[in-house]
Motif scaffolding. Structure first.
Motif, PDB file in Angstrom:
ATOM      1  N   GLN A   1       0.868  -1.187   0.000  1.00 29.75           N
ATOM      2  CA  GLN A   1       0.000   0.000   0.000  1.00 29.75           C
ATOM      3  C   GLN A   1       0.900   1.229   0.000  1.00 29.75           C
ATOM      4  O   GLN A   1       1.117   1.858   1.036  1.00 29.75           O
ATOM      5  N   PRO A   2       1.427   1.604  -1.184  1.00 27.78           N
ATOM      6  CA  PRO A   2       2.506   2.597  -1.249  1.00 27.78           C
ATOM      7  C   PRO A   2       2.132   3.986  -0.753  1.00 27.78           C
ATOM      8  O   PRO A   2       3.000   4.822  -0.602  1.00 27.78           O
ATOM      9  N   ASP A   3       0.847   4.247  -0.486  1.00 33.65           N
ATOM     10  CA  ASP A   3       0.543   5.580   0.029  1.00 33.65           C
ATOM     11  C   ASP A   3       0.281   5.576   1.539  1.00 33.65           C
ATOM     12  O   ASP A   3      -0.145   6.565   2.107  1.00 33.65           O
ATOM     13  N   ILE A   4       0.529   4.443   2.184  1.00 30.08           N
ATOM     14  CA  ILE A   4       0.314   4.385   3.633  1.00 30.08           C
ATOM     15  C   ILE A   4       1.635   4.129   4.342  1.00 30.08           C
ATOM     16  O   ILE A   4       2.397   3.229   3.977  1.00 30.08           O
ATOM     17  N   TYR A   5       1.914   4.940   5.369  1.00 29.03           N
ATOM     18  CA  TYR A   5       3.117   4.720   6.169  1.00 29.03           C
ATOM     19  C   TYR A   5       2.897   3.552   7.124  1.00 29.03           C
ATOM     20  O   TYR A   5       1.820   3.381   7.696  1.00 29.03           O
ATOM     21  N   LEU A   6       3.966   2.776   7.294  1.00 31.44           N
ATOM     22  CA  LEU A   6       3.908   1.605   8.174  1.00 31.44           C
ATOM     23  C   LEU A   6       3.410   1.964   9.576  1.00 31.44           C
ATOM     24  O   LEU A   6       2.546   1.295  10.133  1.00 31.44           O
ATOM     25  N   LEU A   7       3.964   3.050  10.145  1.00 33.98           N
ATOM     26  CA  LEU A   7       3.591   3.404  11.517  1.00 33.98           C
ATOM     27  C   LEU A   7       2.138   3.861  11.607  1.00 33.98           C
ATOM     28  O   LEU A   7       1.460   3.595  12.599  1.00 33.98           O
ATOM     29  N   ASP A   8       1.656   4.536  10.559  1.00 34.93           N
ATOM     30  CA  ASP A   8       0.249   4.947  10.564  1.00 34.93           C
ATOM     31  C   ASP A   8      -0.660   3.728  10.515  1.00 34.93           C
ATOM     32  O   ASP A   8      -1.684   3.652  11.179  1.00 34.93           O
ATOM     33  N   LYS A   9      -0.245   2.751   9.725  1.00 34.57           N
ATOM     34  CA  LYS A   9      -1.029   1.530   9.643  1.00 34.57           C
ATOM     35  C   LYS A   9      -1.090   0.863  11.021  1.00 34.57           C
ATOM     36  O   LYS A   9      -2.141   0.440  11.485  1.00 34.57           O
ATOM     37  N   LEU A  10       0.083   0.804  11.686  1.00 36.11           N
ATOM     38  CA  LEU A  10       0.133   0.156  12.993  1.00 36.11           C
ATOM     39  C   LEU A  10      -0.712   0.914  14.021  1.00 36.11           C
ATOM     40  O   LEU A  10      -1.430   0.304  14.818  1.00 36.11           O
ATOM     41  N   ASP A  11      -0.629   2.256  13.999  1.00 37.14           N
ATOM     42  CA  ASP A  11      -1.483   3.045  14.894  1.00 37.14           C
ATOM     43  C   ASP A  11      -2.946   2.721  14.647  1.00 37.14           C
ATOM     44  O   ASP A  11      -3.723   2.531  15.575  1.00 37.14           O
ATOM     45  N   GLY A  12      -3.305   2.669  13.365  1.00 39.95           N
ATOM     46  CA  GLY A  12      -4.687   2.405  12.992  1.00 39.95           C
ATOM     47  C   GLY A  12      -5.177   1.053  13.465  1.00 39.95           C
ATOM     48  O   GLY A  12      -6.191   0.956  14.164  1.00 39.95           O
TER      49      GLY A  12
END
Lengths: 86, 595
Positions: free
Chosen positions: B217-228
């Motif tokens: 998912q090239p428009d999502i940052y790894l850390l944002d995904k984890l927070d989510g």
């Protein structure tokens, strides 16, 4: 003998001044940016890192390493200046 | 090749290397034995210090613990690295200039007192023994997991190896073995981290990959995904943490100051040639440590994302092999509380929490409906999954489908981490006994040869005692490691710093300060960790500070008591003040001390 003592006192004073400066930075990046102001800094980000979080888990450690090597350089110079280098 | 056989080969090869180095560099004098002859180069010393410092816990457990703590894990990361700044700036160069063998040496001479020396020996022994008990157990656990032997057999093997090179080689032997061990352990830590970083983010540098976007998912940052996903599952945001700020500060400070006060770390700076080298090797030590410490939080993020992606709301039957393998070892447990056959992994905000009642799951014979092992102590909340912290690092190669030699490498790295720390601690124990107790207090007339024999005998005795604790672990190993840091912070750090930076600090102040700090720390620990003195829970903590963070309060108490007592007691003798002036100057210029 007197001169020697004076030399030593001046050397120590400069050394302690370096310590104040370096330890202030040490405090600022870890307790400051990493903990106390973390929530404020988290408004900003670098890449995918929120800034406060980055300081807490990455940035402060980079700064720690740099601080010691800066200290090494400063002290080597200071040693030379006062004739204490070996 | 089979992972098992590869593990035997790689671990066997590294052991042969360590023993070879030990034979090549065995100690001939007490100076060799205590401080490696005082001739170790700064880079080698930095590596040895790093290996000594990073224990099995840093190697296996830390990334996993951070994965579960999120932001709060920063206390360990900053605490266990920031202490080196204090060490480099406030302690190492001066202690090197002082030029003796041990920390109690410094305390005893600087405070011109046998009492101070005895208090220091006592502190050094408690700190080192509490720490080493955990290490020997760690060696046993690692052996049992990777080589499939009994934990106790593992402890015996570890004892023999450590005995061999610590007793034979002393500081000289362990320094050069630790250099090799550092290389093994850092390589073993980095390889899986790099591969996983590439898989998840496409970035080969893990510490950058952590802040990068996802491959799929090239428009999502790894850390944002984890927070989510953390929030979605009822946990607090990964980057937010849940401890109160004062406690975070207290724990970080206690760990930093504790690090700077640990005798097995301080003693490393006695091994270099010049004051200059002591500063430099503190820099290199931190550099080498930092490589692991900035990679670990990245590993935490990768493995947390991988874990949640693999298990959350997925049927148990679809779990990959590594899941069931670790389940069979009891490090994963699943209870199908709602009977849907799928794994619910939930945090406190969605009525989750700890999946089991107690510290580890108890298993019964037989299997449940989906084929899972039956856990007999489920908790009442809705979280169904128990995951041991250690899996995060150990299962990484399997989760990322890495070749078998990587798994073998991780085993070797883990053993290197545990053995190097155990050896460093053993040396502190043996020198405390043979040098500080026997030579300086009981029998000052002992010859160098006699002292060397005493050092080797006490190292042997220490191995046996540590092995005993490894085989019969006191149930409080995790708690006592925090205690070791708290004690080091509360005892040594103030005494040494004041000894260098405050010329007028006298023995009365230092001794009462150390005793106050240690007593306070022990009291708080016993009260809140072992339920003595009335016990108490989190609500009773003083100022909301946990026992892990209390070392910083005890340290402050030490400073205050030392300074107050010092004002009202006899002044420090002139010759001691001159010693202090002398250690402040790096070269021989201040050698007029004795006049």
């Amino acid at each position: 003998m007197k001169n020697k003592d004076k030399n030593a006192v001046a050397y120590w004073k400069e050394n302690v001044r370096y310590l104040y400066i370096l330890l202030s930075i040490w405090f600022a990046v870890s307790y400051g940016a990493g903990i106390l102001f973390k929530d404020f800094l988290n408004q900003f980000s670098i890449g995918g890192f929120k800034l406060g979080f980055w300081f807490a888990q990455q940035g402060s450690i980079y700064v720690f390493v740099i601080l010691i090597f800066v200290y090494v350089r400063l002290m080597n110079k200071l040693d030379k200046k006062y004739g204490y280098d070996e | 090749m089979d992972a098992q056989i590869l593990t035997y080969i790689i671990v066997g090869a590294t052991f042969a290397l360590y023993i070879g180095i030990a034979i090549w560099s065995r100690a001939g004098s007490t100076k060799d034995f205590y401080v490696a002859g005082g001739g170790v180069g700064p880079i080698a010393n930095g590596m040895a210090t790093a290996a000594d410092w990073m224990s099995a816990a840093s190697f296996i457990s830390m990334a996993g613990i951070i994965a579960f703590m999120g932001y709060d894990g920063a206390t360990f990361l900053m605490g266990w690295t920031g202490g080196y700044v204090l060490l480099a700036l406030l302690l190492a160069p001066y202690l090197r200039k002082f030029g003796k063998f041990t920390v109690p040496d410094f305390i005893g001479d600087r405070y011109y007192s046998k009492t101070a020396r005895i208090v220091a020996v006592f502190c050094a022994l408690i700190v080192s023994f509490t720490y080493i008990a955990g290490q020997m157990r760690g060696v046993g656990v690692v052996f049992s997991r990777f080589l499939e032997v009994e934990i106790n057999t593992g402890v015996y093997i570890g004892m023999v190896i450590v005995l061999f090179y610590a007793v034979l080689g002393g500081m000289k032997g362990i320094t050069y073995t630790q250099v090799a061990q550092y290389c093994v352990l850092i390589f073993a830590f980095m390889v899986p981290a790099i591969f996983i970083s590439i898989q998840l983010t496409g970035n080969p540098i893990p510490m950058l990959g952590m802040g990068d976007t996802l491959v799929d998912q090239p428009d999502i940052y790894l850390l944002d995904k984890l927070d989510g996903i953390s929030q979605e599952l009822g946990f607090s945001k990964y980057t937010d943490g849940s401890k109160n700020m004062l406690d975070v500060i207290a724990i970080t400070l206690a760990l930093m100051v504790g690090t700077a006060g640990l005798p097995h770390v301080i003693v490393r700076f006695f091994t270099v040639k010049r004051v200059k080298d002591a500063r430099k090797s503190a820099g290199f030590a931190l550099l080498f440590i930092a490589i692991l410490y900035i990679t670990a939080p990245a590993v935490s993020v990768f493995s947390k994302v991988n874990l949640i992606d693999t298990v959350s709301e997925k049927p148990y039957e679809d779990m990959p092999d590594w899941f069931t393998n670790w389940e069979s070892l009891g490090l994963i447990g699943w209870i199908d509380k709602n009977g849907d056959g799928k794994i619910q992994y939930l945090g406190p905000d969605r009525n989750g929490g700890v999946a089991i009642d107690g510290k580890t799951p108890d298993f019964a014979d037989g299997v449940g409906k989906s084929g899972e092992r039956i856990v007999t102590n489920p908790s009442t909340n809705e979280n169904e999954l128990y995951v041991d912290n250690d899996i995060m690092v150990m299962a990484n190669p399997e989760i990322a489908d890495l070749p078998n030699w990587v798994i073998a490498l991780v085993a070797a790295g883990c053993l290197a981490a545990a053995l190097s720390t155990a050896a460093g601690l053993l040396l502190v124990i043996s020198s405390s006994v043979s040098h500080d107790l026997i030579k300086k207090i009981i029998n000052p007339k002992i010859s160098d040869k006699g002292e060397l024999i005493a050092a080797r005998l006490s190292a042997t005795a220490a191995v046996v005692i540590a092995g005993y604790f490894g085989i019969n672990p006191p149930g409080f190993v995790a708690a006592v490691v925090a205690l070791a840091f708290g004690l080091a912070a509360a005892s040594f750090f103030p005494a040494i710093v004041l000894g260098i930076f405050y010329k007028k600090m006298n023995k009365e102040g230092a001794v009462t300060g150390m005793i106050t700090g240690v007593t306070l720390m022990l009291f708080y620990m016993l009260k809140f960790k072992f339920d003595l003195f009335g016990g108490g829970g989190e609500d009773d903590w003083w100022f909301g500070i946990s026992p892990e963070g209390f070392g910083s309060i005890a340290m402050l108490a030490n400073f205050i008591v030392s300074l107050v007592v010092c004002q009202v007691t006899k002044e420090t003798p002139q010759d001691v003040q001159e010693i202090v002036e002398n250690i402040r100057i790096p070269s021989g210029a201040g050698e007029a001390t004795g006049h």
